[in-house]
Scaffold this motif. Sequence first.
Motif, PDB file in Angstrom:
ATOM      1  N   HIS A   1       0.889  -1.325  -0.023  1.00 25.50           N
ATOM      2  CA  HIS A   1      -0.118  -0.158  -0.048  1.00 25.50           C
ATOM      3  C   HIS A   1       0.821   1.298  -0.036  1.00 25.50           C
ATOM      4  O   HIS A   1       0.452   2.110  -0.724  1.00 25.50           O
TER       5      HIS A   1
ATOM      6  N   HIS B   1      -1.327   4.989  10.884  1.00 32.01           N
ATOM      7  CA  HIS B   1      -1.513   4.771   9.629  1.00 32.01           C
ATOM      8  C   HIS B   1      -1.585   6.086   8.842  1.00 32.01           C
ATOM      9  O   HIS B   1      -0.741   6.082   7.833  1.00 32.01           O
TER      10      HIS B   1
ATOM     11  N   GLU C   1       1.458   6.800   6.028  1.00 30.55           N
ATOM     12  CA  GLU C   1       0.996   7.182   4.570  1.00 30.55           C
ATOM     13  C   GLU C   1       1.418   8.517   4.229  1.00 30.55           C
ATOM     14  O   GLU C   1       2.007   8.658   2.956  1.00 30.55           O
TER      15      GLU C   1
HETATM   16 MN   LIG Z   1      -4.099   4.179   3.737  1.00 28.96          MN
END
Ligand SMILES: [Mn+2]
Length: 195
Positions: free
Chosen positions: A38, A160, A164
């Motif tokens: 991701h 998170h 990110e």
């Molecule tokens: Mn994310």
Amino acid sequence: MRRSTLTRTTAETDITVELNLDGTGSYDNETGVGFFDHMLDQLSRHSLIDIKVRAKGDLHIDDHHTVEDVGITLGQALAQALDDKRGIRRYGSCLLAMDDAQIRCALDLSARPFLIWNVDFPTSSIGTFDTELVREFFQALSTHGGITLHVDALHGFNSHHIAEAAFKSVARALREAVETDPRKADAIPSTKGAL
Ligand SMILES: [Mn+2]
């Protein structure tokens, strides 16, 4: 063509990276570590560098070798695709907000690796992903890509989002730095004449 393909194999990992600096941000990343995939997708999407990563690592131990070695191979592939760095802007920066997180990145494709990393995570993991590995990745990318890389978290409370936003901020700065400067497309951007 500003592209590279690189394979790096050790007793711990087997990694192939394909890059196109003049891409459209298309990505295809499979490392066996879901959260890391991701993040690599974000790196590609927001740098507009096409990135394909295939990694087979010793995940039965933990994610560490896989994440670090992808950083090493990606850094080496970046340096190879940049070649003598003719025509690039060289510097890039970005102040990026993502919900609660705000990350500042300044970088120089200097061939002088240096990492400044002022990013703290409020939790030790994101799902099963160890938050320490975010720094490990960028340390490897900086060292093997020859990047002076400064990353500072100005605020953020969700791990998170912080991770990110860091990947996105570095991606945006990288986009700027690897772009060709049309005003000086034939020159190496250093008074030394080499980078
Ligand atoms: Mn994310």
